[in-house]
Motif scaffolding. Structure first.
Motif, PDB file in Angstrom:
ATOM      1  N   LEU A 249       0.848  -1.190   0.000  1.00 55.63           N
ATOM      2  CA  LEU A 249       0.000   0.000   0.000  1.00 55.63           C
ATOM      3  C   LEU A 249       0.887   1.245   0.000  1.00 55.63           C
ATOM      4  O   LEU A 249       1.724   1.410   0.877  1.00 55.63           O
ATOM      5  N   VAL A 250       0.696   2.091  -0.995  1.00 48.21           N
ATOM      6  CA  VAL A 250       1.518   3.284  -1.173  1.00 48.21           C
ATOM      7  C   VAL A 250       0.591   4.491  -1.229  1.00 48.21           C
ATOM      8  O   VAL A 250      -0.479   4.410  -1.824  1.00 48.21           O
ATOM      9  N   PRO A 251       0.956   5.622  -0.607  1.00 48.22           N
ATOM     10  CA  PRO A 251       0.132   6.818  -0.750  1.00 48.22           C
ATOM     11  C   PRO A 251      -0.011   7.191  -2.223  1.00 48.22           C
ATOM     12  O   PRO A 251       0.955   7.120  -2.995  1.00 48.22           O
ATOM     13  N   LYS A 252      -1.227   7.566  -2.632  1.00 46.35           N
ATOM     14  CA  LYS A 252      -1.517   7.801  -4.040  1.00 46.35           C
ATOM     15  C   LYS A 252      -0.652   8.908  -4.637  1.00 46.35           C
ATOM     16  O   LYS A 252      -0.264   8.853  -5.798  1.00 46.35           O
ATOM     17  N   ASP A 253      -0.312   9.907  -3.846  1.00 44.86           N
ATOM     18  CA  ASP A 253       0.488  11.002  -4.380  1.00 44.86           C
ATOM     19  C   ASP A 253       1.971  10.646  -4.475  1.00 44.86           C
ATOM     20  O   ASP A 253       2.716  11.297  -5.192  1.00 44.86           O
ATOM     21  N   LYS A 254       2.399   9.609  -3.782  1.00 48.21           N
ATOM     22  CA  LYS A 254       3.804   9.198  -3.812  1.00 48.21           C
ATOM     23  C   LYS A 254       4.053   8.107  -4.847  1.00 48.21           C
ATOM     24  O   LYS A 254       5.168   7.949  -5.325  1.00 48.21           O
ATOM     25  N   ALA A 255       3.018   7.385  -5.211  1.00 45.22           N
ATOM     26  CA  ALA A 255       3.161   6.251  -6.115  1.00 45.22           C
ATOM     27  C   ALA A 255       3.550   6.717  -7.517  1.00 45.22           C
ATOM     28  O   ALA A 255       3.192   7.809  -7.951  1.00 45.22           O
ATOM     29  N   ILE A 256       4.280   5.865  -8.226  1.00 48.59           N
ATOM     30  CA  ILE A 256       4.631   6.108  -9.620  1.00 48.59           C
ATOM     31  C   ILE A 256       3.463   5.617 -10.457  1.00 48.59           C
ATOM     32  O   ILE A 256       3.056   4.470 -10.341  1.00 48.59           O
ATOM     33  N   ARG A 257       2.929   6.485 -11.321  1.00 49.57           N
ATOM     34  CA  ARG A 257       1.761   6.137 -12.127  1.00 49.57           C
ATOM     35  C   ARG A 257       2.169   5.988 -13.589  1.00 49.57           C
ATOM     36  O   ARG A 257       2.859   6.841 -14.126  1.00 49.57           O
ATOM     37  N   ARG A 258       1.694   4.925 -14.210  1.00 49.59           N
ATOM     38  CA  ARG A 258       1.903   4.737 -15.642  1.00 49.59           C
ATOM     39  C   ARG A 258       0.594   4.260 -16.263  1.00 49.59           C
ATOM     40  O   ARG A 258      -0.031   3.323 -15.781  1.00 49.59           O
ATOM     41  N   TYR A 259       0.202   4.915 -17.335  1.00 50.06           N
ATOM     42  CA  TYR A 259      -1.039   4.573 -18.042  1.00 50.06           C
ATOM     43  C   TYR A 259      -0.667   3.691 -19.223  1.00 50.06           C
ATOM     44  O   TYR A 259       0.140   4.086 -20.071  1.00 50.06           O
ATOM     45  N   VAL A 260      -1.232   2.477 -19.280  1.00 45.94           N
ATOM     46  CA  VAL A 260      -0.856   1.484 -20.281  1.00 45.94           C
ATOM     47  C   VAL A 260      -2.049   1.206 -21.187  1.00 45.94           C
ATOM     48  O   VAL A 260      -3.164   0.983 -20.703  1.00 45.94           O
ATOM     49  N   VAL A 261      -1.821   1.246 -22.491  1.00 47.09           N
ATOM     50  CA  VAL A 261      -2.839   0.915 -23.483  1.00 47.09           C
ATOM     51  C   VAL A 261      -2.330  -0.277 -24.274  1.00 47.09           C
ATOM     52  O   VAL A 261      -1.253  -0.215 -24.880  1.00 47.09           O
ATOM     53  N   LYS A 262      -3.105  -1.380 -24.266  1.00 47.06           N
ATOM     54  CA  LYS A 262      -2.685  -2.593 -24.969  1.00 47.06           C
ATOM     55  C   LYS A 262      -3.799  -3.061 -25.889  1.00 47.06           C
ATOM     56  O   LYS A 262      -4.972  -2.837 -25.622  1.00 47.06           O
ATOM     57  N   ASN A 263      -3.417  -3.748 -26.949  1.00 44.80           N
ATOM     58  CA  ASN A 263      -4.411  -4.415 -27.789  1.00 44.80           C
ATOM     59  C   ASN A 263      -4.895  -5.666 -27.072  1.00 44.80           C
ATOM     60  O   ASN A 263      -4.126  -6.315 -26.357  1.00 44.80           O
ATOM     61  N   ILE A 264      -6.165  -6.006 -27.271  1.00 44.79           N
ATOM     62  CA  ILE A 264      -6.705  -7.215 -26.647  1.00 44.79           C
ATOM     63  C   ILE A 264      -6.022  -8.452 -27.240  1.00 44.79           C
ATOM     64  O   ILE A 264      -5.751  -9.425 -26.547  1.00 44.79           O
ATOM     65  N   ILE A 265      -5.723  -8.386 -28.524  1.00 42.67           N
ATOM     66  CA  ILE A 265      -5.123  -9.527 -29.223  1.00 42.67           C
ATOM     67  C   ILE A 265      -3.677  -9.191 -29.556  1.00 42.67           C
ATOM     68  O   ILE A 265      -3.351  -8.056 -29.904  1.00 42.67           O
ATOM     69  N   GLU A 266      -2.797 -10.173 -29.462  1.00 37.85           N
ATOM     70  CA  GLU A 266      -1.389  -9.934 -29.766  1.00 37.85           C
ATOM     71  C   GLU A 266      -1.220  -9.618 -31.251  1.00 37.85           C
ATOM     72  O   GLU A 266      -2.053  -9.964 -32.088  1.00 37.85           O
ATOM     73  N   SER A 267      -0.137  -8.955 -31.560  1.00 36.22           N
ATOM     74  CA  SER A 267       0.062  -8.404 -32.901  1.00 36.22           C
ATOM     75  C   SER A 267       0.141  -9.470 -33.987  1.00 36.22           C
ATOM     76  O   SER A 267      -0.237  -9.213 -35.134  1.00 36.22           O
ATOM     77  N   SER A 268       0.583 -10.671 -33.670  1.00 35.45           N
ATOM     78  CA  SER A 268       0.708 -11.712 -34.689  1.00 35.45           C
ATOM     79  C   SER A 268      -0.655 -12.237 -35.147  1.00 35.45           C
ATOM     80  O   SER A 268      -0.795 -12.703 -36.275  1.00 35.45           O
ATOM     81  N   ALA A 269      -1.679 -12.145 -34.291  1.00 36.23           N
ATOM     82  CA  ALA A 269      -2.995 -12.685 -34.634  1.00 36.23           C
ATOM     83  C   ALA A 269      -3.956 -11.637 -35.178  1.00 36.23           C
ATOM     84  O   ALA A 269      -5.058 -11.974 -35.606  1.00 36.23           O
TER      85      ALA A 269
END
Length: 103
Positions: free
Chosen positions: A29-49
């Protein structure tokens, strides 16, 4: 005693208490203002398919949906997984965000 950082490693000003969030890697548990935030966007299906699915799709211009995540990391886990780096004394004063290349 000397201060290492101007903001004490937090983004909290004039707030007494901040809610805590769970670290993705360690579960800590980390304070929200101290935590490192990263926003990740991924495809549902892998690129080969993707090509196979678009060929088999009945709709001509169907765009596949994406997965959106907002990940919170503790400082220890973010440094260990190389999401952020330890900076020198002069480097800590630089507050400009430099995005990663190739993303």
């Amino acid at each position: 005693m000397t201060k290492k950082r101007r903001n004490n490693g937090r983004n909290k000003t004039n707030r007494g208490h901040v809610k805590r969030v769970h670290c993705v890697f360690s579960g800590k548990l980390v304070p929200k203002d101290k935590a490192i935030r990263r926003y990740v966007v991924k495809n549902i299906i892998e690129s080969s398919a993707i090509g196979d699915i678009q060929d088999a799709c009945a709709l001509e211009y169907y765009t596949l949906p994406k997965l959106y995540f907002k990940n919170y990391y503790s400082i220890e886990a973010a440094i260990h997984k190389k999401i952020v780096r330890v900076r020198s004394k002069e480097g800590r004063r630089v507050r400009i965000f430099s995005p990663k290349k190739g993303i």
